[in-house]
Scaffold this motif. Structure first.
Motif, PDB file in Angstrom:
ATOM      1  N   SER A 284       0.801  -1.302   0.005  1.00 31.51           N
ATOM      2  CA  SER A 284      -0.209   0.103  -0.115  1.00 31.51           C
ATOM      3  C   SER A 284       0.834   1.133   0.038  1.00 31.51           C
ATOM      4  CB  SER A 284      -1.009   0.110   1.300  1.00 31.51           C
ATOM      5  OG  SER A 284      -1.710  -1.277   1.452  1.00 31.51           O
TER       6      SER A 284
ATOM      7  N   THR B  27       0.519   3.993  -3.036  1.00 30.68           N
ATOM      8  CA  THR B  27      -0.029   5.210  -2.674  1.00 30.68           C
ATOM      9  C   THR B  27       0.829   6.300  -3.393  1.00 30.68           C
ATOM     10  OG1 THR B  27      -0.976   4.555  -0.432  1.00 30.68           O
ATOM     11  CG2 THR B  27      -0.521   6.832  -0.688  1.00 30.68           C
TER      12      THR B  27
ATOM     13  N   SER C 244       2.811   1.760  11.443  1.00 28.84           N
ATOM     14  CA  SER C 244       1.447   1.783  10.798  1.00 28.84           C
ATOM     15  C   SER C 244       0.257   1.586  11.591  1.00 28.84           C
ATOM     16  CB  SER C 244       1.334   0.966   9.363  1.00 28.84           C
ATOM     17  OG  SER C 244       1.486  -0.561   9.645  1.00 28.84           O
TER      18      SER C 244
ATOM     19  N   ASN D 118       0.379   6.466   7.894  1.00 28.95           N
ATOM     20  CA  ASN D 118      -0.699   5.890   7.458  1.00 28.95           C
ATOM     21  C   ASN D 118      -0.519   5.690   5.934  1.00 28.95           C
ATOM     22  OD1 ASN D 118      -3.036   5.098   6.090  1.00 28.95           O
ATOM     23  ND2 ASN D 118      -4.239   6.772   7.108  1.00 28.95           N
TER      24      ASN D 118
ATOM     25  N   LEU E 101      -1.718   4.552   3.311  1.00 30.75           N
ATOM     26  CA  LEU E 101      -3.051   4.890   2.472  1.00 30.75           C
ATOM     27  C   LEU E 101      -3.148   6.270   2.015  1.00 30.75           C
ATOM     28  CD1 LEU E 101      -5.651   2.591   3.950  1.00 30.75           C
ATOM     29  CD2 LEU E 101      -4.092   2.149   1.590  1.00 30.75           C
ATOM     30  N   GLU E 102      -2.343   7.159   2.960  1.00 31.92           N
ATOM     31  CA  GLU E 102      -2.335   8.661   2.910  1.00 31.92           C
ATOM     32  C   GLU E 102      -1.030   8.946   2.362  1.00 31.92           C
ATOM     33  OE1 GLU E 102      -4.117  11.671   3.062  1.00 31.92           O
ATOM     34  OE2 GLU E 102      -5.541  10.051   4.213  1.00 31.92           O
TER      35      GLU E 102
ATOM     36  N   SER F 284       1.272  11.391   4.385  1.00 32.48           N
ATOM     37  CA  SER F 284       1.769  10.787   5.287  1.00 32.48           C
ATOM     38  C   SER F 284       2.990   9.821   4.927  1.00 32.48           C
ATOM     39  CB  SER F 284       0.897   9.605   6.106  1.00 32.48           C
ATOM     40  OG  SER F 284       1.341   9.003   7.044  1.00 32.48           O
TER      41      SER F 284
END
Lengths: 131, 194
Positions: free
Chosen positions: B18, B22, B123, B155, B157-158, B161
């Motif tokens: 991820s 991302t 995470s 994070n 997925l962000e 971040s």
């Protein structure tokens, strides 16, 4: 019908014993776990399984990225011989190890035949193996 | 354009794939396969060779991100990837203390093969079951706040971040390079390392 691992092992042992120049064979899951194997002594089944999965998935990815279409097999040729990976079912990858005197044409035919058998075993369609 | 190779490693399910997905500017080269081992209970797919993503950082640095598989049976991939890396990130799920041992093993494995700058990315830090950062670092073998690698919560997925984590890693890398170049006459220029 449940998968008969013993029969799968027997199938691989017979393949390794009967096809000349073949030194080992393994059936592994696409995420790198061994399902059955008949490998030369000293070769770690767990490692072989993980490496097979990694190599086939990279091979398939290269095939896709470089527009080679569906990948029939991945072949590694070294001084000491061949490692050939073939996709078997959605749930299984087939690896064989052959020495350098192996004739690739013959080996490919033999792989095709045995993959058919393995597929039957894995899908639970097989008749009992005649021993 | 200088290339910096960063390895993203950590136990299964820490968010390595991820993380790369991302932030990558190209379609990530992934090698996901359906999980059939014990991880199948909580995630459907698992990386079996590596992930590869790329992005530009600043004007003249290209980051190449390599994600490793998490399971130890793929340690030959860990070995291949870490040997050419300039820096690495160890991602650890804050809420899965059962994974800390695996994370520590990966850390030892990487440390043994490469003395390169690293960052610990924690995470799932917003999970109610998440451990505090200090406790996790302790579990990873860093009892004192001195001599410990930089750690940030991330994070995966962000995008902001993930960028933040990468920036912290690059800062650690730059500091390390500067120290090396002042400690000895031997210059470790960015291109020299490659």
């Amino acid at each position: 019908m449940a998968i008969d691992v013993t029969k799968l092992e027997v199938l691989l042992q017979q393949f390794v014993a009967n096809v000349s120049h073949v030194q080992g064979a393994a059936v592994v899951s696409p995420d790198g776990l061994a399902l059955a194997s008949s490998l030369p002594s000293g070769m770690d089944e767990e490692r072989v399984a993980a490496m097979s999965a990694a190599m086939l998935s990279l091979g398939e990815r290269i095939g896709r990225e470089l527009k080679r279409g569906e990948i029939a097999r991945v072949l590694v040729e070294g001084e000491q011989g061949y490692g050939i990976l073939t996709s078997c079912t959605e749930e299984a990858v087939f690896l064989i190890l052959a020495d350098h005197d192996a004739k690739l044409g013959i080996i490919n035919l033999e792989i095709k035949n045995v993959v058919g058998e393995i597929r039957k075993q894995l899908l639970g369609l097989a008749q009992p193996v005649g021993l | 354009m200088e290339i910096m190779r960063i390895v993203v490693t950590g136990p299964v399910g820490a968010g390595k794939s991820s993380f790369i997905r991302t932030i990558s500017e190209i379609d990530v080269v992934d090698t996901d396969r359906k999980a059939t081992d014990e991880t199948a209970a909580w995630k459907t797919k698992t990386t079996v060779a590596m992930d590869f993503g790329r992005l530009h950082f600043g004007k003249d640095v290209a980051l190449h991100l390599y994600g490793t598989p998490g399971q130890e049976r793929f340690d030959f991939m860990w070995d291949m990837l870490i040997r050419k890396a300039h820096a690495f990130i160890l991602l650890v799920s804050s809420h899965r203390p059962q994974d800390f041992r695996a994370a520590r093993r990966i850390l030892a494995f990487m440390r043994h093969r490469a003395s390169i700058p690293m960052l610990i990315g924690l995470s799932h830090a917003d999970n109610p079951a998440a451990w505090p950062m200090d406790a996790i670092l302790l579990a990873l073998g860093y009892p004192s706040s001195h001599h410990r690698p930089p750690a940030v919560s991330v994070n995966a997925l962000e995008p902001a971040s993930v960028v933040n984590a990468l920036a912290a890693l690059i800062e650690a890398y730059a500091r390390d390079k500067w120290q090396n170049s002042t400690d000895s006459i031997k210059m470790h220029s960015f291109s020299g390392v490659m």
